[in-house]
Design an enzyme around this catalytic site. Sequence first.
Site, mmCIF file in Angstrom:
data_model
loop_
_atom_site.group_PDB
_atom_site.id
_atom_site.type_symbol
_atom_site.label_atom_id
_atom_site.label_comp_id
_atom_site.label_asym_id
_atom_site.label_seq_id
_atom_site.Cartn_x
_atom_site.Cartn_y
_atom_site.Cartn_z
ATOM 1 N N HIS A 50 45.542 39.176 39.416
ATOM 2 C CA HIS A 50 44.346 39.219 40.249
ATOM 3 C C HIS A 50 43.154 38.659 39.471
ATOM 4 O O HIS A 50 43.230 38.473 38.252
ATOM 5 C CB HIS A 50 44.032 40.655 40.707
ATOM 6 C CG HIS A 50 43.663 41.593 39.612
ATOM 7 N ND1 HIS A 50 44.551 42.492 39.063
ATOM 8 C CD2 HIS A 50 42.506 41.770 38.941
ATOM 9 C CE1 HIS A 50 43.949 43.187 38.122
ATOM 10 N NE2 HIS A 50 42.702 42.763 38.015
HETATM 11 P P1 TYD Z 1 45.350 47.304 39.049
HETATM 12 O O1 TYD Z 1 43.936 47.000 38.665
HETATM 13 O O2 TYD Z 1 45.985 46.440 40.097
HETATM 14 O O3 TYD Z 1 46.267 47.283 37.732
HETATM 15 P P2 TYD Z 1 46.802 46.043 36.854
HETATM 16 O O4 TYD Z 1 45.901 44.877 37.076
HETATM 17 O O5 TYD Z 1 46.781 46.552 35.450
HETATM 18 O O6 TYD Z 1 48.196 45.749 37.290
HETATM 19 O O7 TYD Z 1 45.431 48.827 39.461
HETATM 20 C C1 TYD Z 1 46.668 49.481 39.692
HETATM 21 C C2 TYD Z 1 46.423 50.640 40.627
HETATM 22 O O8 TYD Z 1 45.533 51.583 40.042
HETATM 23 C C3 TYD Z 1 45.798 50.215 41.960
HETATM 24 O O9 TYD Z 1 46.405 50.994 42.977
HETATM 25 C C4 TYD Z 1 44.347 50.608 41.832
HETATM 26 C C5 TYD Z 1 44.373 51.777 40.878
HETATM 27 N N1 TYD Z 1 43.180 51.834 40.015
HETATM 28 C C6 TYD Z 1 42.241 52.846 40.201
HETATM 29 O O10 TYD Z 1 42.386 53.720 41.080
HETATM 30 N N2 TYD Z 1 41.147 52.885 39.395
HETATM 31 C C7 TYD Z 1 40.934 51.970 38.417
HETATM 32 O O11 TYD Z 1 39.910 52.035 37.698
HETATM 33 C C8 TYD Z 1 41.902 50.919 38.238
HETATM 34 C C9 TYD Z 1 41.714 49.865 37.198
HETATM 35 C C10 TYD Z 1 43.007 50.894 39.059
#
Ligand code: TYD
Length: 135
Positions: A50
């Site tokens: 992303h």
């Molecule tokens: P995501 O940012 O997509 O993780 P990565 O990029 O490391 O794969 O987040 C994964 C999940 O966690 C998504 O459902 C959103 C949640 N999340 C939160 O609730 N709070 C946060 O601060 C972050 C970063 C993620």
Amino acid sequence: MINTGMLKFKNIDDKYGHLTPIESRNDIPFEIKRVYYITKVEAGVTRGFHSHRKLHQVLVCLNGTVKIRLKNPDEEEVVELNDPSKGLYIGPYIWREMFDFSEGSVLLVLASEFYDENDYIRNYDFYLEEAKKRF
Ligand code: TYD
């Protein structure tokens, strides 16, 4: 790469161990509003996929190693993080993927805003369209 860069933090090493202080605004280019960390990533897993519209982040690998693939519409780069006194700054409209987490690795993320799913761009084709307007 545009909107990215490595930051070097202070290193206080002595016979008692290693200490790295990080002060909001003094050591990183924004006010820290949120901190999260990623642990227990199994071998072969890639996360991320992303970009953000507004968010600024700094990634610090506190233990072990992890690789970060950075992309914009014109460039691609892989950065390995393996030093707790260095941080990778990632600004808006940079696509990121995190992979090759070593066993026991800990990835700390400092962020400029509270969590907001609306700030994410998770579709790569849409990301390319939006990022091309900006770079
Ligand atoms: P995501 O940012 O997509 O993780 P990565 O990029 O490391 O794969 O987040 C994964 C999940 O966690 C998504 O459902 C959103 C949640 N999340 C939160 O609730 N709070 C946060 O601060 C972050 C970063 C993620």
